[in-house]
Write a protein that holds these residues in place. Sequence first.
Motif, PDB file in Angstrom:
ATOM      1  N   VAL A 196       0.847  -1.191   0.000  1.00 37.24           N
ATOM      2  CA  VAL A 196       0.000   0.000   0.000  1.00 37.24           C
ATOM      3  C   VAL A 196       0.887   1.248   0.000  1.00 37.24           C
ATOM      4  O   VAL A 196       1.901   1.300   0.698  1.00 37.24           O
ATOM      5  CB  VAL A 196      -0.915   0.021   1.244  1.00 37.24           C
ATOM      6  CG1 VAL A 196      -1.804   1.250   1.247  1.00 37.24           C
ATOM      7  CG2 VAL A 196      -1.757  -1.247   1.302  1.00 37.24           C
ATOM      8  N   LYS A 197       0.505   2.276  -0.766  1.00 37.85           N
ATOM      9  CA  LYS A 197       1.241   3.535  -0.797  1.00 37.85           C
ATOM     10  C   LYS A 197       1.019   4.283   0.508  1.00 37.85           C
ATOM     11  O   LYS A 197      -0.113   4.424   0.978  1.00 37.85           O
ATOM     12  CB  LYS A 197       0.767   4.393  -1.981  1.00 37.85           C
ATOM     13  CG  LYS A 197       1.549   5.681  -2.152  1.00 37.85           C
ATOM     14  CD  LYS A 197       2.926   5.404  -2.717  1.00 37.85           C
ATOM     15  CE  LYS A 197       3.710   6.690  -2.986  1.00 37.85           C
ATOM     16  NZ  LYS A 197       4.227   7.331  -1.742  1.00 37.85           N
ATOM     17  N   ILE A 198       2.104   4.770   1.091  1.00 39.09           N
ATOM     18  CA  ILE A 198       2.037   5.597   2.292  1.00 39.09           C
ATOM     19  C   ILE A 198       2.921   6.822   2.085  1.00 39.09           C
ATOM     20  O   ILE A 198       3.619   6.941   1.070  1.00 39.09           O
ATOM     21  CB  ILE A 198       2.484   4.827   3.557  1.00 39.09           C
ATOM     22  CG1 ILE A 198       3.927   4.330   3.395  1.00 39.09           C
ATOM     23  CG2 ILE A 198       1.541   3.677   3.848  1.00 39.09           C
ATOM     24  CD1 ILE A 198       4.494   3.683   4.652  1.00 39.09           C
ATOM     25  N   ARG A 199       2.928   7.734   3.036  1.00 37.28           N
ATOM     26  CA  ARG A 199       3.683   8.977   2.895  1.00 37.28           C
ATOM     27  C   ARG A 199       5.177   8.714   2.754  1.00 37.28           C
ATOM     28  O   ARG A 199       5.870   9.371   1.971  1.00 37.28           O
ATOM     29  CB  ARG A 199       3.419   9.875   4.111  1.00 37.28           C
ATOM     30  CG  ARG A 199       4.122  11.236   4.054  1.00 37.28           C
ATOM     31  CD  ARG A 199       3.697  12.084   5.226  1.00 37.28           C
ATOM     32  NE  ARG A 199       3.911  11.377   6.492  1.00 37.28           N
ATOM     33  CZ  ARG A 199       3.446  11.789   7.661  1.00 37.28           C
ATOM     34  NH1 ARG A 199       2.708  12.882   7.736  1.00 37.28           N
ATOM     35  NH2 ARG A 199       3.701  11.111   8.759  1.00 37.28           N
ATOM     36  N   GLU A 200       5.683   7.731   3.489  1.00 42.43           N
ATOM     37  CA  GLU A 200       7.124   7.455   3.476  1.00 42.43           C
ATOM     38  C   GLU A 200       7.566   6.633   2.269  1.00 42.43           C
ATOM     39  O   GLU A 200       8.760   6.447   2.057  1.00 42.43           O
ATOM     40  CB  GLU A 200       7.520   6.709   4.747  1.00 42.43           C
ATOM     41  CG  GLU A 200       7.275   7.479   6.033  1.00 42.43           C
ATOM     42  CD  GLU A 200       5.871   7.230   6.582  1.00 42.43           C
ATOM     43  OE1 GLU A 200       5.013   6.724   5.815  1.00 42.43           O
ATOM     44  OE2 GLU A 200       5.632   7.529   7.758  1.00 42.43           O
TER      45      GLU A 200
ATOM     46  N   LEU B 143      -6.346  -1.347   2.856  1.00 38.47           N
ATOM     47  CA  LEU B 143      -6.626  -0.096   2.149  1.00 38.47           C
ATOM     48  C   LEU B 143      -6.848   0.999   3.180  1.00 38.47           C
ATOM     49  O   LEU B 143      -7.105   0.736   4.350  1.00 38.47           O
ATOM     50  CB  LEU B 143      -7.829  -0.237   1.216  1.00 38.47           C
ATOM     51  CG  LEU B 143      -9.182  -0.633   1.814  1.00 38.47           C
ATOM     52  CD1 LEU B 143      -9.944   0.599   2.292  1.00 38.47           C
ATOM     53  CD2 LEU B 143     -10.025  -1.364   0.785  1.00 38.47           C
ATOM     54  N   VAL B 144      -6.729   2.247   2.713  1.00 36.54           N
ATOM     55  CA  VAL B 144      -6.921   3.414   3.569  1.00 36.54           C
ATOM     56  C   VAL B 144      -8.186   4.136   3.126  1.00 36.54           C
ATOM     57  O   VAL B 144      -8.347   4.468   1.956  1.00 36.54           O
ATOM     58  CB  VAL B 144      -5.724   4.379   3.485  1.00 36.54           C
ATOM     59  CG1 VAL B 144      -5.860   5.474   4.533  1.00 36.54           C
ATOM     60  CG2 VAL B 144      -4.418   3.633   3.659  1.00 36.54           C
ATOM     61  N   SER B 145      -9.098   4.397   4.074  1.00 33.31           N
ATOM     62  CA  SER B 145     -10.326   5.124   3.769  1.00 33.31           C
ATOM     63  C   SER B 145     -10.027   6.614   3.632  1.00 33.31           C
ATOM     64  O   SER B 145      -8.975   7.100   4.046  1.00 33.31           O
ATOM     65  CB  SER B 145     -11.355   4.909   4.875  1.00 33.31           C
ATOM     66  OG  SER B 145     -11.640   3.545   5.034  1.00 33.31           O
ATOM     67  N   SER B 146     -10.980   7.345   3.075  1.00 35.29           N
ATOM     68  CA  SER B 146     -10.792   8.775   2.883  1.00 35.29           C
ATOM     69  C   SER B 146     -10.657   9.524   4.207  1.00 35.29           C
ATOM     70  O   SER B 146     -10.078  10.603   4.257  1.00 35.29           O
ATOM     71  CB  SER B 146     -11.967   9.346   2.081  1.00 35.29           C
ATOM     72  OG  SER B 146     -13.195   9.083   2.744  1.00 35.29           O
ATOM     73  N   ASN B 147     -11.174   8.946   5.309  1.00 38.45           N
ATOM     74  CA  ASN B 147     -11.066   9.592   6.620  1.00 38.45           C
ATOM     75  C   ASN B 147      -9.800   9.190   7.370  1.00 38.45           C
ATOM     76  O   ASN B 147      -9.632   9.530   8.542  1.00 38.45           O
ATOM     77  CB  ASN B 147     -12.298   9.272   7.461  1.00 38.45           C
ATOM     78  CG  ASN B 147     -12.445   7.778   7.747  1.00 38.45           C
ATOM     79  OD1 ASN B 147     -11.631   6.976   7.298  1.00 38.45           O
ATOM     80  ND2 ASN B 147     -13.484   7.419   8.475  1.00 38.45           N
ATOM     81  N   GLY B 148      -8.908   8.445   6.688  1.00 39.75           N
ATOM     82  CA  GLY B 148      -7.646   8.067   7.305  1.00 39.75           C
ATOM     83  C   GLY B 148      -7.671   6.758   8.063  1.00 39.75           C
ATOM     84  O   GLY B 148      -6.644   6.322   8.585  1.00 39.75           O
ATOM     85  N   LEU B 149      -8.828   6.111   8.123  1.00 40.64           N
ATOM     86  CA  LEU B 149      -8.939   4.837   8.819  1.00 40.64           C
ATOM     87  C   LEU B 149      -8.499   3.706   7.902  1.00 40.64           C
ATOM     88  O   LEU B 149      -8.856   3.669   6.726  1.00 40.64           O
ATOM     89  CB  LEU B 149     -10.382   4.602   9.264  1.00 40.64           C
ATOM     90  CG  LEU B 149     -10.634   3.408  10.177  1.00 40.64           C
ATOM     91  CD1 LEU B 149     -10.016   3.642  11.551  1.00 40.64           C
ATOM     92  CD2 LEU B 149     -12.128   3.159  10.300  1.00 40.64           C
ATOM     93  N   TRP B 150      -7.716   2.795   8.452  1.00 37.20           N
ATOM     94  CA  TRP B 150      -7.246   1.649   7.680  1.00 37.20           C
ATOM     95  C   TRP B 150      -8.233   0.499   7.815  1.00 37.20           C
ATOM     96  O   TRP B 150      -8.812   0.271   8.876  1.00 37.20           O
ATOM     97  CB  TRP B 150      -5.882   1.196   8.182  1.00 37.20           C
ATOM     98  CG  TRP B 150      -4.769   2.115   7.817  1.00 37.20           C
ATOM     99  CD1 TRP B 150      -4.499   3.339   8.356  1.00 37.20           C
ATOM    100  CD2 TRP B 150      -3.750   1.884   6.849  1.00 37.20           C
ATOM    101  NE1 TRP B 150      -3.383   3.887   7.786  1.00 37.20           N
ATOM    102  CE2 TRP B 150      -2.898   3.006   6.854  1.00 37.20           C
ATOM    103  CE3 TRP B 150      -3.473   0.831   5.982  1.00 37.20           C
ATOM    104  CZ2 TRP B 150      -1.783   3.105   6.033  1.00 37.20           C
ATOM    105  CZ3 TRP B 150      -2.367   0.928   5.158  1.00 37.20           C
ATOM    106  CH2 TRP B 150      -1.541   2.057   5.175  1.00 37.20           C
ATOM    107  N   ARG B 151      -8.396  -0.243   6.737  1.00 40.00           N
ATOM    108  CA  ARG B 151      -9.233  -1.441   6.745  1.00 40.00           C
ATOM    109  C   ARG B 151      -8.449  -2.610   6.154  1.00 40.00           C
ATOM    110  O   ARG B 151      -7.582  -2.419   5.309  1.00 40.00           O
ATOM    111  CB  ARG B 151     -10.521  -1.227   5.956  1.00 40.00           C
ATOM    112  CG  ARG B 151     -11.544  -0.340   6.645  1.00 40.00           C
ATOM    113  CD  ARG B 151     -12.829  -0.290   5.858  1.00 40.00           C
ATOM    114  NE  ARG B 151     -13.903   0.367   6.603  1.00 40.00           N
ATOM    115  CZ  ARG B 151     -14.156   1.652   6.567  1.00 40.00           C
ATOM    116  NH1 ARG B 151     -13.406   2.448   5.828  1.00 40.00           N
ATOM    117  NH2 ARG B 151     -15.147   2.177   7.266  1.00 40.00           N
ATOM    118  N   ALA B 152      -8.796  -3.798   6.621  1.00 36.76           N
ATOM    119  CA  ALA B 152      -8.164  -4.999   6.086  1.00 36.76           C
ATOM    120  C   ALA B 152      -9.213  -6.071   5.864  1.00 36.76           C
ATOM    121  O   ALA B 152     -10.050  -6.320   6.736  1.00 36.76           O
ATOM    122  CB  ALA B 152      -7.091  -5.516   7.039  1.00 36.76           C
ATOM    123  N   ALA B 153      -9.199  -6.685   4.699  1.00 34.07           N
ATOM    124  CA  ALA B 153     -10.003  -7.877   4.440  1.00 34.07           C
ATOM    125  C   ALA B 153      -9.105  -9.063   4.752  1.00 34.07           C
ATOM    126  O   ALA B 153      -8.059  -9.248   4.117  1.00 34.07           O
ATOM    127  CB  ALA B 153     -10.464  -7.913   2.987  1.00 34.07           C
TER     128      ALA B 153
END
Length: 220
Positions: free
Chosen positions: A105-109, A165-175
């Motif tokens: 997943v893409k992150i800031r770093e 994945l990262v939600s638009s509100n910054g919360l992470w989710r995992a399936a």
Amino acid sequence: QTCALPISSVVKLSQGGYRAYTKSTFDGSVDCFKSQDGFTWSLAGEAFHDPSHSDVTSPDVFETPAGWMMLLTEGSGLIRCVSSNGLKFEYAGPVALPGKQSDTVKIREGWRTYFRSDDRVAADAGAIRSAITTNGMDWVLETGARLSPALLGGARQKLLDAAFLVSSNGLWRAAVHCAPDESAPGAASLSSSGSGVNTNRALETGAKLKALMEIGRAHV
């Protein structure tokens, strides 16, 4: 267009549209599919095939400024493949991470790669761990597990893989794909847990269990 095996990696393109990568045969071939809307797909071509790596599976594809990267599970570890256009990949070497079945997943770093820890590593057997890369070639392993059987209701759960994945509100989710650990006594269950992990709903019950998890930022 249909494929015989499940889609493992979907990438949203910067110029619009999507690509999906799936193991297409049982000789290690990986096909690439394309779509403009995410609903209608057509075959773009064979993205990877190397007779020297015929037992690879679970493609994990992401794009960096230096080019496209594909991580593949081979045995109990990961290998890395590279491409200039995301359509044809070549083997580039092993990945120095203690696990398999990755999701990046893409992150800031840069990018965070989640993977299932090697079952032979007793401290983290079967847990989902993570590592950060800034270039798609070198990873820094992060301390501890992101998800473990204990967070999903105890040792009776066996984690198989997870997609993040990262939600638009910054919360992470995992399936999370998990199954009963037959080596543990009693029936398997999937329950809510603390530490920032909450089970929203069970998608399937029985021999295979899937859950949609909400994970606090501190735990990813």
